[in-house]
Write a protein that holds these residues in place. Structure first.
Motif, mmCIF file in Angstrom:
data_model
loop_
_atom_site.group_PDB
_atom_site.id
_atom_site.type_symbol
_atom_site.label_atom_id
_atom_site.label_comp_id
_atom_site.label_asym_id
_atom_site.label_seq_id
_atom_site.Cartn_x
_atom_site.Cartn_y
_atom_site.Cartn_z
ATOM 1 N N UNK A 64 0.806 -1.213 0.000
ATOM 2 C CA UNK A 64 0.000 0.000 0.000
ATOM 3 C C UNK A 64 0.836 1.258 0.000
ATOM 4 N N UNK A 65 1.852 1.308 0.873
ATOM 5 C CA UNK A 65 2.656 2.519 1.049
ATOM 6 C C UNK A 65 3.536 2.833 -0.149
ATOM 7 N N UNK A 66 3.994 1.812 -0.839
ATOM 8 C CA UNK A 66 4.993 2.038 -1.882
ATOM 9 C C UNK A 66 4.549 1.608 -3.278
ATOM 10 N N UNK A 67 3.980 0.405 -3.411
ATOM 11 C CA UNK A 67 3.588 -0.048 -4.743
ATOM 12 C C UNK A 67 2.372 0.725 -5.260
ATOM 13 N N UNK A 68 1.290 0.748 -4.475
ATOM 14 C CA UNK A 68 0.059 1.397 -4.945
ATOM 15 C C UNK A 68 0.178 2.915 -4.875
ATOM 16 N N UNK A 69 0.639 3.429 -3.723
ATOM 17 C CA UNK A 69 0.723 4.881 -3.565
ATOM 18 C C UNK A 69 1.680 5.506 -4.589
ATOM 19 N N UNK A 70 2.927 5.052 -4.582
ATOM 20 C CA UNK A 70 3.911 5.638 -5.493
ATOM 21 C C UNK A 70 3.597 5.311 -6.948
ATOM 22 N N UNK A 71 3.071 4.108 -7.197
ATOM 23 C CA UNK A 71 2.700 3.761 -8.560
ATOM 24 C C UNK A 71 1.678 4.734 -9.123
#
Length: 277
Positions: A64-71
């Motif tokens: 959630x914090x890196x893959x979805x958010x930053x993506x």
């Protein structure tokens, strides 16, 4: 304040990085580099090891914090969404987080804090309206959807981290978060972009800043805060990042604001004050 300053530059990096690499490709390389550095530092310093439970929840939070958010942020940037507007939409995640913390974690908000959350939303909406009326390019349905998914990913990752990551060793735990995100982003970069990258000087500087300043310094500060402060108080700091990102965007990309947008930023700042005082 250091966290807010560092985090605000992420939206600027997204604009620069996606000029020379696919959004998901750049993020995959960023996650791999950050995970490797943190794990090596953890081993060299004898940092606490992770339990099986810590590993599982760190991996979930990392999605959630890196893959979805930053993506979502980087894809929206690659489609031309202005950095200031990206930061403003991303700044809505404290609202989703506040509701989730109330329902799932039992964290209570006073009337003043709810008013602050409402002001934060109102400020963001005012800026979005200003940008739409100004006819700013890059505001497409796809970019907005990417940012909505980004907000949901950040809120979910924050709640998981707060609920299950209170005892997570920061160095190894954050490395696991990045590793789990790298798996998803790597698959996406191959399928969606064909692993697109041009090794220019701008790419290397963007990657260096993204790894050292954002993925290591800023994220470790955020996780440290989540271990010591209520979820809503930490997430409300994100209402501040649009103001800085907008100023940075104006200086670097000539992104201008109208009177309504300036008023919206002021309203959002008032909301942050009420939720964090």
């Amino acid at each position: 304040m250091l966290f807010v300053l560092l985090w605000s530059t992420g939206f600027i990096v997204a604009r620069y990085a996606t000029r020379d690499a696919g959004a998901l490709t750049f993020l995959f390389l960023r996650m791999v580099a950050a995970a490797a550095i943190l794990w090596l530092v953890a081993v060299a310093t004898g940092a606490p090891k992770l339990s099986r439970s810590d590993t599982k929840w760190a991996a979930i939070a990392g999605l959630g914090l890196h893959a979805v958010y930053l993506g979502g942020v980087f894809i929206a940037a690659s489609w031309g969404l202005p950095s200031g507007l990206s930061a403003l939409i991303a700044g809505l995640h404290p609202v989703v987080t506040s509701v989730g913390a109330l329902v799932l974690l039992g964290e209570r908000l006073s009337a003043a804090k709810w008013i602050g959350v409402g002001l934060g939303v109102g400020g963001v909406v005012a800026v979005v309206i200003d940008r739409l009326e100004a006819g700013v390019s890059g505001i497409t349905a796809g970019a907005i959807v990417a940012m909505i998914l980004s907000v949901l990913g950040m809120a979910t990752g924050t709640l998981v981290q707060r609920a299950k990551g209170g005892t997570m060793p920061l160095l190894r735990g954050t490395a696991v978060q990045y590793a789990s995100a790298a798996v998803v982003l790597g698959i996406g970069s191959v399928v969606h972009e064909g692993f697109e990258v041009q090794l220019t000087a701008r790419f290397w500087w963007s990657l260096l800043w993204a790894v050292g300043v954002l993925s290591i310094a800023a994220v470790l500060i955020m996780l440290w805060l989540l271990q010591r402060r209520a979820t809503v108080r930490v997430s409300s700091l994100f209402f501040l990042t649009p103001a800085l990102s907008t100023l940075e965007g104006a200086l670097l990309f000539d992104e201008r604001l109208g009177a309504l947008a300036v008023a919206g930023l002021g309203i959002a700042l008032a909301g942050v004050y009420l939720t964090t005082r």
